[in-house]
Design a protein around this motif. Structure first.
Motif, PDB file in Angstrom:
ATOM      1  N   UNK A  95       4.237  -1.797  -7.576  1.00 34.08           N
ATOM      2  CA  UNK A  95       3.858  -0.150  -7.253  1.00 34.08           C
ATOM      3  C   UNK A  95       2.384   0.219  -7.309  1.00 34.08           C
ATOM      4  N   UNK A  96       1.846   0.178  -6.137  1.00 37.20           N
ATOM      5  CA  UNK A  96       0.547   0.700  -5.691  1.00 37.20           C
ATOM      6  C   UNK A  96       0.553   2.263  -5.678  1.00 37.20           C
ATOM      7  N   UNK A  97      -0.561   2.841  -5.387  1.00 34.90           N
ATOM      8  CA  UNK A  97      -0.586   4.197  -5.068  1.00 34.90           C
ATOM      9  C   UNK A  97       0.116   4.134  -3.880  1.00 34.90           C
ATOM     10  N   UNK A  98       0.904   5.461  -3.522  1.00 37.86           N
ATOM     11  CA  UNK A  98       1.637   5.420  -2.345  1.00 37.86           C
ATOM     12  C   UNK A  98       1.016   5.158  -0.939  1.00 37.86           C
ATOM     13  N   UNK A  99      -0.058   5.797  -1.117  1.00 39.55           N
ATOM     14  CA  UNK A  99      -1.084   5.747   0.185  1.00 39.55           C
ATOM     15  C   UNK A  99      -1.476   4.202   0.365  1.00 39.55           C
ATOM     16  N   UNK A 100      -1.745   3.426  -0.578  1.00 41.76           N
ATOM     17  CA  UNK A 100      -2.111   2.178  -0.280  1.00 41.76           C
ATOM     18  C   UNK A 100      -0.864   1.253  -0.099  1.00 41.76           C
ATOM     19  N   UNK A 101       0.184   1.846  -0.705  1.00 41.90           N
ATOM     20  CA  UNK A 101       1.556   0.697  -0.315  1.00 41.90           C
ATOM     21  C   UNK A 101       1.931   1.139   1.088  1.00 41.90           C
ATOM     22  N   UNK A 114      -2.880  -7.449   0.331  1.00 35.25           N
ATOM     23  CA  UNK A 114      -2.031  -8.463   0.247  1.00 35.25           C
ATOM     24  C   UNK A 114      -1.267  -8.640  -0.872  1.00 35.25           C
ATOM     25  N   UNK A 115      -1.071  -7.157  -1.521  1.00 35.35           N
ATOM     26  CA  UNK A 115      -0.154  -7.107  -2.705  1.00 35.35           C
ATOM     27  C   UNK A 115       1.485  -6.978  -2.073  1.00 35.35           C
ATOM     28  N   UNK A 116       2.292  -6.756  -3.085  1.00 31.79           N
ATOM     29  CA  UNK A 116       3.557  -6.556  -3.086  1.00 31.79           C
ATOM     30  C   UNK A 116       4.284  -5.479  -1.827  1.00 31.79           C
ATOM     31  N   UNK A 117       3.265  -4.709  -1.589  1.00 30.46           N
ATOM     32  CA  UNK A 117       3.570  -3.543  -0.186  1.00 30.46           C
ATOM     33  C   UNK A 117       3.336  -4.371   0.955  1.00 30.46           C
ATOM     34  N   UNK A 118       2.460  -5.322   1.172  1.00 31.20           N
ATOM     35  CA  UNK A 118       2.095  -6.203   2.167  1.00 31.20           C
ATOM     36  C   UNK A 118       3.148  -7.299   2.500  1.00 31.20           C
ATOM     37  N   UNK A 119       4.193  -7.314   1.833  1.00 28.35           N
ATOM     38  CA  UNK A 119       5.414  -8.405   1.577  1.00 28.35           C
ATOM     39  C   UNK A 119       6.826  -7.697   1.865  1.00 28.35           C
ATOM     40  N   UNK A 120       6.735  -6.943   2.613  1.00 25.93           N
ATOM     41  CA  UNK A 120       8.019  -5.785   2.766  1.00 25.93           C
ATOM     42  C   UNK A 120       9.362  -6.604   2.149  1.00 25.93           C
ATOM     43  N   UNK A 121       9.534  -7.702   2.897  1.00 29.85           N
ATOM     44  CA  UNK A 121      10.832  -8.284   2.430  1.00 29.85           C
ATOM     45  C   UNK A 121      10.985  -8.589   0.901  1.00 29.85           C
ATOM     46  N   UNK A 122      10.163  -9.122   0.318  1.00 27.57           N
ATOM     47  CA  UNK A 122       9.945  -9.457  -0.865  1.00 27.57           C
ATOM     48  C   UNK A 122       9.991  -7.921  -1.929  1.00 27.57           C
ATOM     49  N   UNK A 123       9.288  -7.096  -1.432  1.00 26.97           N
ATOM     50  CA  UNK A 123       9.243  -6.125  -2.033  1.00 26.97           C
ATOM     51  C   UNK A 123      10.513  -5.255  -2.169  1.00 26.97           C
ATOM     52  N   UNK A 124      11.201  -5.238  -0.863  1.00 31.40           N
ATOM     53  CA  UNK A 124      12.509  -4.646  -1.165  1.00 31.40           C
ATOM     54  C   UNK A 124      13.442  -5.434  -1.819  1.00 31.40           C
ATOM     55  N   UNK A 125      13.501  -6.728  -1.815  1.00 33.79           N
ATOM     56  CA  UNK A 125      14.407  -7.491  -2.649  1.00 33.79           C
ATOM     57  C   UNK A 125      14.343  -7.280  -4.235  1.00 33.79           C
ATOM     58  N   UNK A 154      -0.416  10.386   5.372  1.00 32.73           N
ATOM     59  CA  UNK A 154      -0.942   9.589   6.435  1.00 32.73           C
ATOM     60  C   UNK A 154      -0.252   8.114   6.474  1.00 32.73           C
ATOM     61  N   UNK A 155      -0.627   7.548   5.322  1.00 34.28           N
ATOM     62  CA  UNK A 155      -0.109   6.204   5.457  1.00 34.28           C
ATOM     63  C   UNK A 155       1.454   5.981   5.727  1.00 34.28           C
ATOM     64  N   UNK A 156       2.455   6.747   5.218  1.00 29.80           N
ATOM     65  CA  UNK A 156       3.662   6.942   5.338  1.00 29.80           C
ATOM     66  C   UNK A 156       3.752   7.102   7.063  1.00 29.80           C
ATOM     67  N   UNK A 157       3.282   8.104   7.563  1.00 28.88           N
ATOM     68  CA  UNK A 157       3.632   8.201   8.795  1.00 28.88           C
ATOM     69  C   UNK A 157       3.159   6.892   9.909  1.00 28.88           C
ATOM     70  N   UNK A 158       1.857   6.402   9.288  1.00 27.57           N
ATOM     71  CA  UNK A 158       1.569   5.186  10.016  1.00 27.57           C
ATOM     72  C   UNK A 158       2.526   3.880   9.877  1.00 27.57           C
ATOM     73  N   UNK A 159       3.177   3.955   8.723  1.00 27.95           N
ATOM     74  CA  UNK A 159       4.160   2.642   8.632  1.00 27.95           C
ATOM     75  C   UNK A 159       5.494   3.000   9.346  1.00 27.95           C
ATOM     76  N   UNK A 160       5.926   4.163   9.323  1.00 36.42           N
ATOM     77  CA  UNK A 160       6.910   4.538  10.123  1.00 36.42           C
ATOM     78  C   UNK A 160       6.727   4.395  11.476  1.00 36.42           C
ATOM     79  N   UNK A 161       5.479   4.583  12.109  1.00 39.22           N
ATOM     80  CA  UNK A 161       5.448   4.414  13.344  1.00 39.22           C
ATOM     81  C   UNK A 161       5.318   2.773  13.657  1.00 39.22           C
ATOM     82  N   UNK A 162       5.312   1.960  12.742  1.00 41.70           N
ATOM     83  CA  UNK A 162       5.523   0.662  12.933  1.00 41.70           C
ATOM     84  C   UNK A 162       6.834   0.033  12.447  1.00 41.70           C
TER      85      UNK A 162
END
Length: 592
Positions: free
Chosen positions: A375-381, A413-424, A503-511
């Protein structure tokens, strides 16, 4: 006598210790027989060689649970440890005692430079060394600390857990560069970065030879796992990164030497006697025991080349059980990645299945050691999730190129950048915390490093999921000695305090990144000191505190120990009262 002129080159390091066994690792100058004597127990092992270097792992067995006894080390009959006239206490081997509160220390990211004024100005005070001096009762707490604080008392822990970047193969110090330059032309690739096993051996010697740290490592059991700088910055960030490295003239030599030396210097001592007996390389060592020393250089190089290309053929991850009090699961989040664009994952299929099996309850505390914070800072995640989606083509081919540049440039390149693994893993951790995988522990706690700032995060289910029985935590300790620049501290603080979160959450939702199954917020931190974290569990209670070294009266050789922060759960496993974000920010600013 130890050091380059004596028969003992490096060590001893006390490695795996349980209630009845202990392993002592050494590097010697020559082929030899190494003897460890602890009370009535005397055990001898013959060295094995790797590229002309000589090592022994002496395995003591049938020890009494909960016993503490000093020990000595002889090389071919000559006493080499403890050293004559050592100012430090006699080294001891303390076995575990079932039911006794468990205490461990953890941290990551430690550069090996001098401990004088010049070294401290460049890299700050080595928190590990300051702690070692206090554990040896060589110094009092810092003037800024409460001298009666029991957390600063010289009480040795049961385990010291290093969570990556014990050595820096790519960012070398002046001393390491001088050694490299004495061997080859540093104007040729890989320049001042490490090239081969010989250079790795010298780097480990620099990391572990300071007298205070050397004493500490000889008397506190240690467990370790690598991170990127043990090999190279951003190791296995993506398939593009890997292809770029493999196209160079020097990468093959680097990865082979890095993994080979990691097995010898770090991984071998992580293993329990049973796991060690099953290890393919240790079996080669055992087959030659009693014969003339056999150099395993070619064997271990072939092994390292194979597991780099086929990581599913070897497991660097491991577990430690401390009766029913705690289970420690240490995860390889670097070498076991699947980098294929259509199946990108932090852990390949075999490693993910293994971790799924290990995440179980029926212990008071489940501890998960992963060098990269889960778990990183929410913005970084959110930024990392967004960069992965871009690189995977969420915004087309041009966006994919931009996403790849972004994640390599900003180290996304932390867990947040490997979303399938993070979710699992998030789902699995929640199942443990909900009591769906055995009795729910008091805590499920991720222990991490890497990010050069420290914090405690508390998490809970998102949406309308039912509450958890366990407290779900992320605790980070980084760096031990390698602080961020002032500009990087500011950038990290902006993201950490949540300014970039929306802002980060909005960007991730846009993708079209899936929503995280968890929400989380800072319970303590972040802070940026060089520090070392301590953790103690007893029943359902958990306490963590972070300590740092302070120079007093310009005495750089003997820094004093001071506390940075504390986080504690009570005897019922309840966390401290929730503090509002505004009040928390005000308290942080007052502290600064």
């Amino acid at each position: 006598m130890s050091g380059s002129d004596g028969p003992l080159v490096l060590g001893p390091l006390l490695r795996y210790v349980d209630d009845t066994s202990a392993a002592v690792w050494v590097e010697t100058r020559d082929a030899a027989r190494v003897t460890v004597v602890r009370g009535d127990a005397t055990t001898t092992a013959r060295t094995f060689a790797v590229h002309g270097h000589h090592y022994a792992l002496v395995e003591l067995s049938d020890l009494a649970p909960g016993s503490v006894a000093s020990y000595t080390v002889d090389v071919d009959g000559e006493r080499v440890w403890p050293e004559p006239d050592s100012p430090f206490p006699a080294p001891v081997i303390a076995t575990l005692e079932p039911g006794r509160p468990l205490r461990l220390a953890f941290g990551s990211c430690r550069t090996s430079v001098s401990h004088d004024e010049a070294g401290n100005q460049m890299h700050g005070v080595d928190a590990l060394r300051a702690w070692a001096l206090r554990m040896a009762d060589q110094v009092e707490p810092a003037e800024t600390a409460d001298p009666d604080d029991p957390d600063l008392a010289p009480q040795l822990p049961d385990l010291l857990l290093f969570l990556g970047d014990q050595v820096y193969a790519d960012e070398t110090t002046d001393e390491m560069r001088a050694f490299i330059e004495s061997r080859r032309d540093i104007e040729q690739p890989p320049w001042t970065e490490l090239k081969d096993y010989e250079e790795y051996a010298h780097l480990y010697s620099l990391a572990w030879s300071d007298p205070a740290n050397r004493w500490l490592l000889s008397t506190v059991p240690s467990s370790m796992i690598f991170d990127d700088h043990d090999i190279r910055d951003d190791w296995n960030t993506s398939l593009d990164w890997r292809r770029e490295m493999e196209a160079t003239s020097w990468w093959h030599g680097r990865i082979v030497a890095g993994l080979a030396s990691y097995w010898v210097y770090q991984h071998l001592g992580n293993l329990s006697p049973a796991a060690r007996a099953e290890d393919e390389l240790w079996q080669v060592v055992a087959r030659h025991d009693g014969d003339d020393e056999h150099d395993l250089g070619e064997v271990i190089d072939a092994f390292a080349a194979r597991v780099d290309q086929r990581p599913e053929t070897y497991r660097w991850s491991y577990t430690r059980d401390f009766d029913t009090q705690a289970r420690l699961v240490v995860v390889d989040s670097r070498a076991a990645r699947d980098l294929r664009p259509d199946s990108r994952a932090m852990l390949d299929r075999d490693e993910a299945a293994w971790l799924d099996d290990q995440l179980r309850g029926d212990v008071d505390h489940l501890l998960v050691g992963t060098s990269l914070p889960f778990l990183l800072a929410r913005g970084l995640h959110h930024l990392e999730a967004f960069s992965e989606a871009l690189a995977q083509g969420a915004w087309g081919e041009r966006g994919a190129r931009a996403g790849e540049r972004l994640r390599q440039t900003v180290d996304l390149e932390h867990w947040g950048a490997f979303q399938d693994s993070f979710q699992d893993v998030a789902r699995q951790a929640m199942e443990v915390a909900a009591g769906e995988r055995g009795r729910a522990p008091s805590t499920v706690t991720f222990l991490s490093g890497d990010v050069h700032h420290s914090y405690v995060t508390q998490a809970w289910p998102a949406g309308h999921r039912p509450p958890l029985t366990s407290t779900l935590l992320q605790a980070v300790c980084s760096p031990i000695r390698n602080p961020l620049s002032r500009n990087m501290r500011f950038a990290t603080a902006v993201l950490s305090y949540g300014v970039a979160g929306p802002a980060g959450r909005l960007a991730s939702r846009s993708a079209r990144v899936p929503d995280a199954p968890l929400k989380w917020t800072y319970a303590e931190g972040p802070w940026f000191d060089n520090n070392l974290a301590c953790l103690q569990v007893s029943g359902r209670s958990l306490k963590m505190w972070w300590v740092t070294g302070k120079v007093v009266d310009d005495d750089h050789a003997r820094p004093r120990l001071a506390k940075v922060a504390t986080y504690e759960l009570d005897e019922q496993g309840n966390p401290p009262p929730h503090e509002g974000a505004v009040a928390k920010l005000r308290r942080r600013l007052r502290r600064r």
